[in-house]
Design a protein around this motif. Sequence first.
Motif, short mmCIF file in Angstrom:
data_model
loop_
_atom_site.label_atom_id
_atom_site.label_comp_id
_atom_site.label_asym_id
_atom_site.label_seq_id
_atom_site.Cartn_x
_atom_site.Cartn_y
_atom_site.Cartn_z
N LEU A 240 21.26 -1.33 -20.70
CA LEU A 240 22.52 -0.59 -20.76
C LEU A 240 22.61 0.47 -19.66
O LEU A 240 23.69 0.72 -19.12
N ASP A 241 21.48 1.09 -19.32
CA ASP A 241 21.47 2.10 -18.28
C ASP A 241 22.00 1.57 -16.95
O ASP A 241 22.70 2.27 -16.22
N THR A 242 21.63 0.34 -16.63
CA THR A 242 21.95 -0.20 -15.30
C THR A 242 23.22 -1.04 -15.26
O THR A 242 23.72 -1.32 -14.17
N THR A 243 23.74 -1.47 -16.39
CA THR A 243 24.87 -2.41 -16.36
C THR A 243 26.12 -1.91 -17.08
O THR A 243 27.22 -2.31 -16.71
N LEU A 244 25.96 -1.06 -18.09
CA LEU A 244 27.11 -0.69 -18.91
C LEU A 244 28.17 0.06 -18.11
O LEU A 244 29.37 -0.20 -18.26
N SER A 245 27.74 0.99 -17.24
CA SER A 245 28.73 1.79 -16.51
C SER A 245 29.56 0.91 -15.58
O SER A 245 30.80 1.05 -15.52
N LEU A 246 28.90 -0.01 -14.87
CA LEU A 246 29.65 -0.90 -13.97
C LEU A 246 30.59 -1.81 -14.75
O LEU A 246 31.73 -2.06 -14.33
N PHE A 247 30.13 -2.32 -15.89
CA PHE A 247 30.98 -3.18 -16.72
C PHE A 247 32.21 -2.42 -17.21
O PHE A 247 33.34 -2.92 -17.15
N ALA A 248 32.00 -1.18 -17.70
CA ALA A 248 33.12 -0.40 -18.23
C ALA A 248 34.10 0.00 -17.13
O ALA A 248 35.32 -0.01 -17.33
N ILE A 249 33.58 0.35 -15.96
CA ILE A 249 34.45 0.74 -14.84
C ILE A 249 35.29 -0.44 -14.38
O ILE A 249 36.50 -0.32 -14.14
#
Length: 432
Positions: A240-249
């Motif tokens: 989640l640290d490495t993928t969640l932010s890019l997915f949400a953006i």
Amino acid sequence: MEQTESAAPAPPPRMTRQQILTLISIASVNFSSMICYSILGPFFPYEAMKKGASQTVIGLIFGCYAVCNLIGSLIMGKYIVHIGAKFMLVAGLFVSACCTILFGLLDRAPAGAPFIALCFVVRSVDALGFAAAMTSSFALTAKIFPNNVATVLGSLEMFTGLGLILGPPVGGWFYDSFGYEVPFMFLGSLLFVMVPFNIYVLPNIESEPSKDSYFRLLTKVNIVLICFVIFTLSSGLGFLDTTLSLFAIERFKLSSGYVGLIMLGLSLPYCLSSPLLGYFTDKYPASRRWLMVAGGTATAVSFCMLGPVPVLHIPSQLWLLILMLGVIGFSLGMTTIPTFPEIISCAYEQGYDEGLSTLGMVSGLFGAFWSLGMFYGPIVGGLVTQHLSFEWAAAVQGGTALLAAFLLAVYYLSHPPPQPRVADENTRLIAE
């Protein structure tokens, strides 16, 4: 009257001054360390991509932290008595403070290979400092509170959760308002303040070194399975640290600040539930094993619904993402809190000495498998996300958690806890 008074239950003993100071010290370590760790999630992947790093390289940057943390945890756990628990904790905080500030200056490095190389170096050294601080804090807590380890750890996890809660929104807000450097400068300075504070309040504890080893701990199937559970939990968080932010953006067109608020859905339930779960597992130790199984199963289902997994043909929605993060946060507490006292119990059953040396090894083992998951999660999650999608990567992570819960359930069903001894014949006749 005298008999009544003598039969009255004694009030619970109050905490000693040493215990109170230890709680304050470890709480400050948990909070300051975790807030510095968690600020990267909302904006660093985006900033690193601007500097020429791919999704896989970003995963490796997060992963190298975990590898060094793994090595550091094993070494620190084995030699905690030789180094000194207090010195180890304070030195780890100092190193982490320096590295946090240095990481905030990396935006001035040239894009491409120089930036990426410096990220690896600073994160690796920071991981060693973090390993020293957290390994000693776990061992000290278990040493000073031997009869209610889960209760105290659960209470301290409130501060860990608070650091996880404040890290993403504070980091995202500072990044949006002031740029890349300010979040690291502010939080690195906070860590520096914690150094003299912990020198003053943390008690000195001396103990004899032990000749026991990690290998003997890992000869017990129960401990190996619990370590696998720890691995799946941390790999999910690393993913989640490495993928969640890019997915949400990309999917919901959110800013870094709003991504930080979304991450509250993960950390807030964990923060609030940990003290209650710790108290419950200390009061009812037999519940630990099935809390781990239930928590692992709930984590698996929630990861599959994060995207959701494409085979379900459910469209991605922001409210569903936040809800599943909340379930993951709560189930994380269900699974994590019982693991440490359960491993300690298994170690004592194997004849390990009840001293700081054994607690250091258990703490080091916990930290090592946690770090192994933090290495696996970002790298494998980044690769699957890059070549398939976030939805499939989350489903793979959920499948790993489900496998761990299944294996643990099978073991516990085939190895029930020992039953209380049946009273002998004379005792039975007297009772009748």
